[in-house]
Write a protein that holds these residues in place. Structure first.
Motif, PDB file in Angstrom:
ATOM      1  N   ASN A  18       0.698  -1.127  -0.001  1.00  0.00           N
ATOM      2  CA  ASN A  18       0.135   0.127  -0.041  1.00  0.00           C
ATOM      3  C   ASN A  18       0.531   1.178   0.111  1.00  0.00           C
ATOM      4  O   ASN A  18       0.380   2.160  -0.477  1.00  0.00           O
ATOM      5  CB  ASN A  18      -0.904   0.258   1.714  1.00  0.00           C
ATOM      6  N   TRP A  19       2.032   1.164   0.765  1.00  0.00           N
ATOM      7  CA  TRP A  19       2.807   2.090   0.858  1.00  0.00           C
ATOM      8  C   TRP A  19       3.347   2.461  -0.934  1.00  0.00           C
ATOM      9  O   TRP A  19       3.678   3.919  -0.264  1.00  0.00           O
ATOM     10  CB  TRP A  19       4.345   2.089   2.014  1.00  0.00           C
ATOM     11  N   ARG A  20       4.072   1.356  -1.246  1.00  0.00           N
ATOM     12  CA  ARG A  20       4.184   1.667  -2.853  1.00  0.00           C
ATOM     13  C   ARG A  20       3.089   2.188  -3.216  1.00  0.00           C
ATOM     14  O   ARG A  20       4.108   3.201  -4.841  1.00  0.00           O
ATOM     15  CB  ARG A  20       4.497   0.083  -3.448  1.00  0.00           C
ATOM     16  N   GLN A  21       1.906   2.173  -3.493  1.00  0.00           N
ATOM     17  CA  GLN A  21       0.906   1.983  -4.481  1.00  0.00           C
ATOM     18  C   GLN A  21       0.869   3.927  -3.878  1.00  0.00           C
ATOM     19  O   GLN A  21       0.580   4.448  -4.780  1.00  0.00           O
ATOM     20  CB  GLN A  21      -0.845   1.668  -3.893  1.00  0.00           C
ATOM     21  N   GLN A  22       0.683   3.879  -2.488  1.00  0.00           N
ATOM     22  CA  GLN A  22       0.784   5.846  -2.258  1.00  0.00           C
ATOM     23  C   GLN A  22       1.887   5.916  -3.572  1.00  0.00           C
ATOM     24  O   GLN A  22       2.051   7.400  -3.303  1.00  0.00           O
ATOM     25  CB  GLN A  22       0.790   5.620  -0.720  1.00  0.00           C
ATOM     26  N   LEU A  23       3.131   5.867  -2.768  1.00  0.00           N
ATOM     27  CA  LEU A  23       4.131   6.119  -3.523  1.00  0.00           C
ATOM     28  C   LEU A  23       4.065   6.960  -5.187  1.00  0.00           C
ATOM     29  O   LEU A  23       5.104   7.656  -5.705  1.00  0.00           O
ATOM     30  CB  LEU A  23       5.997   5.407  -3.363  1.00  0.00           C
ATOM     31  N   GLU A  24       4.196   5.778  -6.345  1.00  0.00           N
ATOM     32  CA  GLU A  24       4.308   5.569  -7.252  1.00  0.00           C
ATOM     33  C   GLU A  24       3.337   7.009  -7.543  1.00  0.00           C
ATOM     34  O   GLU A  24       3.240   7.734  -8.846  1.00  0.00           O
ATOM     35  CB  GLU A  24       2.845   4.128  -7.523  1.00  0.00           C
ATOM     36  N   ARG A  25       1.917   7.404  -6.688  1.00  0.00           N
ATOM     37  CA  ARG A  25       1.676   8.395  -7.497  1.00  0.00           C
ATOM     38  C   ARG A  25       3.220   9.898  -7.641  1.00  0.00           C
ATOM     39  O   ARG A  25       2.296  10.732  -8.587  1.00  0.00           O
ATOM     40  CB  ARG A  25       0.931   9.449  -5.767  1.00  0.00           C
ATOM     41  N   ASP A  26       3.491  10.246  -6.837  1.00  0.00           N
ATOM     42  CA  ASP A  26       4.502  11.397  -7.123  1.00  0.00           C
ATOM     43  C   ASP A  26       6.124  11.357  -6.317  1.00  0.00           C
ATOM     44  O   ASP A  26       6.521  11.767  -6.539  1.00  0.00           O
ATOM     45  CB  ASP A  26       4.131  12.538  -5.735  1.00  0.00           C
ATOM     46  N   ARG A  27       5.930   9.701  -6.423  1.00  0.00           N
ATOM     47  CA  ARG A  27       7.788   9.424  -6.464  1.00  0.00           C
ATOM     48  C   ARG A  27       8.023   8.371  -7.195  1.00  0.00           C
ATOM     49  O   ARG A  27       7.553   7.331  -7.496  1.00  0.00           O
ATOM     50  CB  ARG A  27       7.999   8.562  -4.146  1.00  0.00           C
ATOM     51  N   GLY A  28       9.729   8.108  -7.470  1.00  0.00           N
ATOM     52  CA  GLY A  28      10.234   6.606  -8.173  1.00  0.00           C
ATOM     53  C   GLY A  28       9.670   6.175  -6.956  1.00  0.00           C
ATOM     54  O   GLY A  28      10.555   6.177  -5.770  1.00  0.00           O
ATOM     55  N   VAL A  29       9.752   4.607  -7.660  1.00  0.00           N
ATOM     56  CA  VAL A  29       9.668   3.411  -6.577  1.00  0.00           C
ATOM     57  C   VAL A  29       9.526   2.921  -6.950  1.00  0.00           C
ATOM     58  O   VAL A  29       9.152   2.105  -8.270  1.00  0.00           O
ATOM     59  CB  VAL A  29       8.582   3.087  -5.976  1.00  0.00           C
ATOM     60  N   VAL A  30      10.399   1.336  -6.457  1.00  0.00           N
ATOM     61  CA  VAL A  30      11.002  -0.125  -6.410  1.00  0.00           C
ATOM     62  C   VAL A  30      10.477  -0.785  -5.763  1.00  0.00           C
ATOM     63  O   VAL A  30      11.291  -0.769  -4.507  1.00  0.00           O
ATOM     64  CB  VAL A  30      12.449  -0.091  -7.280  1.00  0.00           C
ATOM     65  N   TYR A  31      10.021  -2.308  -5.860  1.00  0.00           N
ATOM     66  CA  TYR A  31       9.182  -3.128  -4.774  1.00  0.00           C
ATOM     67  C   TYR A  31      10.249  -4.643  -5.354  1.00  0.00           C
ATOM     68  O   TYR A  31       9.674  -4.574  -6.243  1.00  0.00           O
ATOM     69  CB  TYR A  31       7.770  -2.816  -5.156  1.00  0.00           C
ATOM     70  N   PHE A  32      10.829  -4.647  -3.851  1.00  0.00           N
ATOM     71  CA  PHE A  32      11.070  -6.174  -4.322  1.00  0.00           C
ATOM     72  C   PHE A  32      11.720  -7.576  -3.241  1.00  0.00           C
ATOM     73  O   PHE A  32      11.862  -7.080  -2.467  1.00  0.00           O
ATOM     74  CB  PHE A  32      12.794  -5.817  -4.532  1.00  0.00           C
ATOM     75  N   ASN A  33      10.569  -8.330  -3.948  1.00  0.00           N
ATOM     76  CA  ASN A  33       9.697  -9.220  -3.218  1.00  0.00           C
ATOM     77  C   ASN A  33      11.374 -10.019  -3.178  1.00  0.00           C
ATOM     78  O   ASN A  33      11.132 -10.727  -4.319  1.00  0.00           O
ATOM     79  CB  ASN A  33       8.826 -10.212  -3.567  1.00  0.00           C
ATOM     80  N   ALA A  34      11.967 -10.397  -2.332  1.00  0.00           N
ATOM     81  CA  ALA A  34      13.762 -11.021  -2.451  1.00  0.00           C
ATOM     82  C   ALA A  34      13.012 -12.891  -2.294  1.00  0.00           C
ATOM     83  O   ALA A  34      13.811 -13.677  -2.397  1.00  0.00           O
ATOM     84  CB  ALA A  34      14.286 -10.512  -0.734  1.00  0.00           C
ATOM     85  N   TRP A  35      11.644 -13.103  -2.015  1.00  0.00           N
ATOM     86  CA  TRP A  35      11.704 -14.357  -1.208  1.00  0.00           C
ATOM     87  C   TRP A  35      11.002 -14.610  -2.889  1.00  0.00           C
ATOM     88  O   TRP A  35      10.746 -15.776  -2.909  1.00  0.00           O
ATOM     89  CB  TRP A  35      10.580 -14.339  -0.310  1.00  0.00           C
ATOM     90  N   GLU A  36      10.148 -14.036  -3.278  1.00  0.00           N
ATOM     91  CA  GLU A  36      10.071 -15.314  -4.836  1.00  0.00           C
ATOM     92  C   GLU A  36      11.098 -14.879  -6.232  1.00  0.00           C
ATOM     93  O   GLU A  36      10.898 -15.348  -7.114  1.00  0.00           O
ATOM     94  CB  GLU A  36       9.116 -14.039  -5.407  1.00  0.00           C
ATOM     95  N   LYS A  37      12.634 -14.444  -5.192  1.00  0.00           N
ATOM     96  CA  LYS A  37      13.657 -14.370  -6.151  1.00  0.00           C
ATOM     97  C   LYS A  37      14.832 -14.869  -5.699  1.00  0.00           C
ATOM     98  O   LYS A  37      15.677 -15.073  -6.263  1.00  0.00           O
ATOM     99  CB  LYS A  37      13.635 -12.516  -6.937  1.00  0.00           C
ATOM    100  N   ASP A  38      14.508 -15.736  -4.907  1.00  0.00           N
ATOM    101  CA  ASP A  38      15.490 -16.175  -3.834  1.00  0.00           C
ATOM    102  C   ASP A  38      15.957 -17.553  -4.744  1.00  0.00           C
ATOM    103  O   ASP A  38      16.761 -18.266  -4.229  1.00  0.00           O
ATOM    104  CB  ASP A  38      15.307 -16.628  -2.168  1.00  0.00           C
ATOM    105  N   TYR A  39      15.458 -18.360  -5.784  1.00  0.00           N
ATOM    106  CA  TYR A  39      15.395 -19.520  -6.342  1.00  0.00           C
ATOM    107  C   TYR A  39      16.228 -18.884  -7.562  1.00  0.00           C
ATOM    108  O   TYR A  39      17.209 -19.824  -8.175  1.00  0.00           O
ATOM    109  CB  TYR A  39      14.267 -20.309  -7.305  1.00  0.00           C
ATOM    110  N   THR A  40      17.251 -17.507  -8.047  1.00  0.00           N
ATOM    111  CA  THR A  40      17.032 -17.164  -9.049  1.00  0.00           C
ATOM    112  C   THR A  40      19.074 -17.360  -9.285  1.00  0.00           C
ATOM    113  O   THR A  40      19.830 -17.169 -10.194  1.00  0.00           O
ATOM    114  CB  THR A  40      17.421 -15.837  -9.166  1.00  0.00           C
TER     115      THR A  40
END
Length: 247
Positions: free
Chosen positions: A47-69
């Motif tokens: 939800n904070w990401r959605q709020q920030l996206e209005r007027d800030r650059g923002v990157v969301y990274f789910n580490a758990w979803e990528k730990d197989y890489t």
């Protein structure tokens, strides 16, 4: 659904407080959101990401979803590149910024990747010195001192080059986040937020390596890192890598 529509616990006020804190103090680069599993860290960050996206650059990274890489640096850089590229557009200038970021990221990956074989590992030693340790005998052992000197000089020069590569990556990351701030916030002084979620659920080695690789970029101007963890669980991961004696 808009940000915080399902917020029944007043968490938006917490996000507003943290954002005001981060943007009022340049010295604060990293915040750890510490809370046990199942208490809503991902809900909060999403939800904070959605709020920030209005007027800030923002990157969301789910580490758990990528730990197989395998290597977390690659996954995080890909997330930064893909998400900020969408936010800044694709003008000639912006494509150049993204390309430079990708190129420097590739060089940085090789410069900062963990050394799989130590300096005195047989394969590395043979490559540097031309001496096969297994076949050494008393007649050729005098070559050891000279080979060690060559190896040390090589490591020193490599270290200097690696430092330059990392510095170059920091410059291109700064340029990318600066452009994101200009486009999203109409103000280069506003930060870009990098949200790292689910770190405590990752494989211990992946979690620790991600922190070790990312910590070098915490000081990049224009970036604010938010890391959500169950710190107690993350400590178990640290102990699994570095030993149970850590507190």
């Amino acid at each position: 659904m808009a940000a915080w529509d399902e917020d029944l616990l007043g968490r938006k006020e917490v996000a507003d407080f943290l954002q005001n804190l981060l943007e009022s103090d340049d010295e604060i680069k990293v915040i750890n959101i510490d809370s046990p599993w199942g208490t809503g860290k991902t809900f909060f960050l999403d939800n904070w990401r959605q709020q920030l996206e209005r007027d800030r650059g923002v990157v969301y990274f789910n580490a758990w979803e990528k730990d197989y890489t395998g290597d977390p640096f690659i996954s995080l850089v890909a997330a930064i590149k893909d998400q900020l590229e969408k936010q800044i557009g694709k003008s000639v200038k912006q494509r150049k910024i993204v390309k430079e970021f990708k190129d420097k990221a590739s060089q940085t990956f090789f410069a900062t990747a963990p050394i799989m074989v130590k300096l005195l590992g047989k394969g590395v030693f043979k490559k540097i010195s031309g001496v096969d340790v297994d076949e050494m005998n008393e007649e050729v052992s005098s070559a050891l001192d000279k080979a060690s000197e060559i190896a040390i000089q090589s490591i020193i020069e490599s270290s200097k080059n690696d430092e330059k590569v990392v510095e170059g990556f920091e410059v291109t990351l700064k340029a990318l986040v600066s452009e994101a701030s200009r486009i999203k916030a109409k103000d280069k002084e506003k930060p870009v937020y990098i949200l790292i979620d689910e770190l405590d659920r990752c494989r211990p080695t992946y979690a620790i390596e991600l922190l070790e690789r990312v910590k070098h970029f915490f000081s990049v101007e224009g970036c604010k890192f938010i890391i959500a963890t169950d710190t107690g669980q993350l400590l178990h991961s640290v102990k699994a890598v570095y030993g149970s004696g850590l507190r």
